[in-house]
Design a protein around this motif. Structure first.
Motif: not given
Length: 252
Positions: A87, A96, A103, A229
């Motif tokens: 990850q 992203w 995040l 996320e």
């Protein structure tokens, strides 16, 4: 020699500083390898472009204000905290960031939130992005002083231009109403054209209590969590597990 100094003087006047310091090797290479005028000209342009790029990189790094430890190449894979190496590698690809994704790193103190956030900020800087790392204390100070001092006003504009803004330890303490509104305005102005990395040890339900305003908390979270996320870190504190001591470790 006089022509060389004349060239450097003109380069300085035109602010071509890369050529001022790099013209001699280019001339030697052109003479040695009998390079054409066009190739030599392209070489000079390339030298100047690389010089300017390196100068801009230094400026971006300085403006980012990264904490001391910020290189994810030094990340200890044995430290289990809720994020896998796979990850982390995926996050370091920064796809992203191009998609204006956010995040949120949440979890107890010492689980690596700040280090991971700073490391991703550092990766972004190395890849040419305008990235800033600021604690919530620093953000609060800028919001409070931006209409008072030119320095704070300039800093606020820099934050708005960032492609990535890390806000470390958000909601660490209650925020005054006008500061909370200012924080919302900052995030709202950057919404969907920049990315955020938020680190926090508070869950979203606690935000309303700290702001003493459920509507404002909901509006803040709405902007942050849209295209976001959420990574929940856990485990023991890395700092406490690896605590330093000033005394010798040998047994008496």
């Amino acid at each position: 020699m006089e022509r060389l100094e004349l060239f450097k003087d003109q380069a300085r006047e035109l602010k071509l500083h890369g050529l001022v310091v790099g013209i001699e090797p280019l001339l030697e290479d052109a003479q040695k390898n009998k390079i054409s005028y066009l190739e030599h000209s392209l070489g000079m342009l390339d030298k100047e472009a690389k010089y300017r790029s390196s100068v801009e990189q230094v400026k971006r790094m300085k403006a980012a204000k990264l904490p001391l430890h910020h290189d994810l190449d030094e990340y200890n894979p044995a430290f289990i905290n809720g994020i896998s190496i796979q990850q982390l590698r995926q996050l370091r690809e920064l796809l992203w960031l191009d998609q204006h994704f956010n995040l949120m790193l949440s979890g107890p103190s010492g689980t690596g939130k700040t280090f991971i956030a700073a490391g991703l900020c550092y990766d972004a800087l190395r890849n040419g992005y305008r990235a800033m790392f600021r604690s919530i204390d620093q953000i609060v100070h800028v919001i409070r002083m931006k209409s008072v001092t030119a320095i704070a006003a300039a800093e606020y504009k820099r934050l708005l231009r960032a492609q990535l803004l890390v806000i470390d330890d958000i909601m660490m303490f209650p925020l005054e109403k006008d500061i909370a509104v200012g924080l919302f305005q900052l995030i709202n102005q950057m919404f969907e054209r920049s990315s955020f990395i938020i680190t926090t040890n508070k869950n979203p339900k606690e935000w309303a209590q700290l702001l003493n305003d459920e509507s404002l908390a909901a509006a803040l979270l709405d902007r942050i969590l849209y295209h976001c996320e959420v990574i929940k870190l856990s485990g023991k504190s890395y700092r406490l597990e690896n605590r330093k001591t000033i005394f010798n470790q040998s047994k008496t």
